[in-house]
Design an enzyme around this catalytic site. Structure first.
Site, PDB file in Angstrom:
ATOM      1  CG  HIS A  79       3.304   6.853 -10.863  1.00 53.29           C
ATOM      2  ND1 HIS A  79       3.556   6.030  -9.787  1.00 53.29           N
ATOM      3  CD2 HIS A  79       2.570   7.888 -10.360  1.00 53.29           C
ATOM      4  CE1 HIS A  79       3.005   6.532  -8.700  1.00 53.29           C
ATOM      5  NE2 HIS A  79       2.397   7.656  -9.024  1.00 53.29           N
ATOM      6  CE1 TYR A 207       6.948  -1.591  -9.155  1.00 51.87           C
ATOM      7  CE2 TYR A 207       6.560  -3.883  -8.542  1.00 51.87           C
ATOM      8  CZ  TYR A 207       6.115  -2.698  -9.105  1.00 51.87           C
ATOM      9  OH  TYR A 207       4.847  -2.627  -9.637  1.00 51.87           O
ATOM     10  N   PRO A 298       1.195 -10.479  -8.541  1.00 50.26           N
ATOM     11  CG  PRO A 298       0.936  -9.787  -6.327  1.00 50.26           C
ATOM     12  CD  PRO A 298       1.055 -11.008  -7.176  1.00 50.26           C
ATOM     13  CE  LYS A 302       2.184  -5.783 -18.002  1.00 53.20           C
ATOM     14  NZ  LYS A 302       2.160  -4.356 -17.788  1.00 53.20           N
ATOM     15  CE1 TYR A 390       5.607  -2.104 -12.893  1.00 52.84           C
ATOM     16  CE2 TYR A 390       4.439  -0.178 -13.735  1.00 52.84           C
ATOM     17  CZ  TYR A 390       4.765  -1.019 -12.690  1.00 52.84           C
ATOM     18  OH  TYR A 390       4.245  -0.789 -11.439  1.00 52.84           O
TER      19      TYR A 390
HETATM   20  C1  PHB Z   1      -0.706  -1.563  -5.556  1.00 49.53           C
HETATM   21  O1  PHB Z   1      -0.605  -0.334  -5.471  1.00 49.53           O
HETATM   22  O2  PHB Z   1      -1.553  -2.182  -4.905  1.00 49.53           O
HETATM   23  C2  PHB Z   1       0.234  -2.317  -6.439  1.00 49.53           C
HETATM   24  C3  PHB Z   1       1.070  -1.620  -7.290  1.00 49.53           C
HETATM   25  C4  PHB Z   1       1.962  -2.310  -8.101  1.00 49.53           C
HETATM   26  C5  PHB Z   1       2.010  -3.693  -8.052  1.00 49.53           C
HETATM   27  C6  PHB Z   1       1.168  -4.388  -7.202  1.00 49.53           C
HETATM   28  C7  PHB Z   1       0.269  -3.710  -6.387  1.00 49.53           C
HETATM   29  O3  PHB Z   1       2.917  -4.348  -8.829  1.00 49.53           O
END
Ligand code: PHB
Length: 397
Positions: A79, A207, A298, A302, A390
């Protein structure tokens, strides 16, 4: 009747055979250092626990460059950015353009499977499904005692003991209270996570900040998607019908022509949320790694990446101590690992507070959050900083 424990010896005892413990065992083996890794969960239980799915590029390198497996490159997907969504519009943060880096979507369970397979392939000593695990003498000659799945008690004495035993770590408890500090940050919300049988709604992760709360649209495969939305920590997932979940998610991500694909929901979970750091990460011959020493919310993805960086540094210092006769390097472990841990804490806290609504938040708070998001998406410097955090920082020297 209890039988006498079987006595064993190994240079490094590792409590916890999740990704951190297995990666360390793998790296040590490559340096000719033996280890025994134990876990009270069975391999099947770990394989069937869904965890987050984003790998920093250094985490990918650690898997591919050390010969774990290249499956991340063939089965994961690269990505080059994420979308930040607020006020009903999406804004792409293009990592590749901004900082020349990318991340990989490759679930933690797959990382675990690759590592467990690699350990098996290389004849590593990993024992799943043990019980009654205890550790002692961590400032002298540490001992790891446990009962194997066949009922036989074992005592493994080691030169170094590693606590990679997750957020409920028993090893952490061996650091005397007077010598350690625990830092906590609790948040008044949790994540409602779902697994959905549906096609992808977007090529990258989204997000979202919405007045009703945060939402994250993530992915697993072409036909399986992972999504989360902010909820109250007391939420019982069983009380939420599929229709209610879709209403909530659709409302939060709506706008700008975006269309969220729905499908049968195959898992509903509520995930706890907190920031935690235990300092120092070393006491005598005990070293803590991964969730045993720290947890992050989450939002910044990280957790696994930090765990892998911990063991990368830990492997370096153990290799130095054992193979180069430089035990003084062990003193650097905690300071080096914690430098990155606090950078990740800061990033995860910032992503969390910028995208979630606080119960009772004032109109000022809401406008300020939007101002913060705007200052990121409207500025190449703001965007680049997010992109750098990130995709991950270089290993701490
Ligand atoms: C996930 O795909 O489970 C996931 C991806 C990004 C995050 C948290 C969880 O920030």
């Amino acid at each position: 009747m209890t039988s006498k424990p079987i006595q064993e010896r190994t240079p490094v005892g590792i409590v916890g055979a999740g990704p951190a413990g297995l990666m360390l065992s793998h790296l040590l083996a490559r340096s000719g250092i033996g280890s025994v890794a134990i876990d009270n969960r069975t391999r099947e239980v770990i394989e069937n626990t869904n965890r987050a799915g984003i790998l920093e590029q250094d985490s990918v390198r650690l898997l591919t460059d050390t010969g774990v497996d290249g499956r991340v490159l063939t089965h994961g997907s690269e990505h080059e950015g994420i979308e930040l969504r607020f006020n009903g519009a999406g804004h792409r943060i293009h990592f590749k353009d901004l900082v020349g880096a990318s991340v990989w979507l490759y679930p933690q369970t797959d990382v675990f499977i690759d590592l467990a397979d690699a350990r098996e392939r290389d004849g590593g000593d990993v024992r799943f499904g043990v019980s009654d695990t205890r550790v002692r003498d961590v400032t002298g000659k540490p001992v790891m005692a446990f009962t194997e799945s066949d009922g036989t008690p074992h005592e493994v004495s080691c030169d170094y003991l590693v606590g990679a035993d997750g957020s409920h770590s028993i090893c952490r408890g061996e650091v005397p209270e007077a010598l350690r500090t625990h830092f906590f940050k609790e948040y008044p919300f949790a994540w409602f996570g779902i697994m959905v049988e549906a096609p992808m709604s977007a090529p990258e992760l989204i997000y979202t900040r919405h007045e009703r709360g945060f939402a994250l649209i993530s992915q697993r495969t072409e036909t399986l998607q992972r999504m989360y939305f902010q909820c109250d920590p007391s939420t019982d997932p069983a009380q939420w019908s599929d229709d209610r979940i879709w209403d909530e998610l659709q409302t939060r991500v709506a706008g700008g022509g975006f269309s969220l694909e729905e499908g049968p929901i195959t898992e509903k979970v509520v995930l706890p949320f907190r920031s935690f750091v235990a300092e120092p990460m070393r006491h005598g011959n005990l070293f803590l790694a991964g969730d045993a020493a720290h947890t992050v919310p989450p939002t910044g993805a990280k957790g696994l990446n930090l765990a892998l960086q911990d063991v990368k540094v830990l492997h370096e210092v153990l290799d130095g101590a054992v193979n180069l006769g430089k035990p003084e390097l062990l003193e650097e472990y905690s300071t080096r690992a914690l430098r990155r841990v606090w950078m990740a804490q800061q990033f995860s806290y910032r992503m969390t507070t910028m995208l979630h609504t606080l119960p009772g938040q004032t109109p000022f708070d809401a406008r300020r959050q939007l101002g913060q998001l705007e200052s990121i998406v409207s500025s190449p410097y703001g965007s680049a900083h997010l992109a750098e955090c990130y995709t991950g920082w270089p290993t701490a020297p």
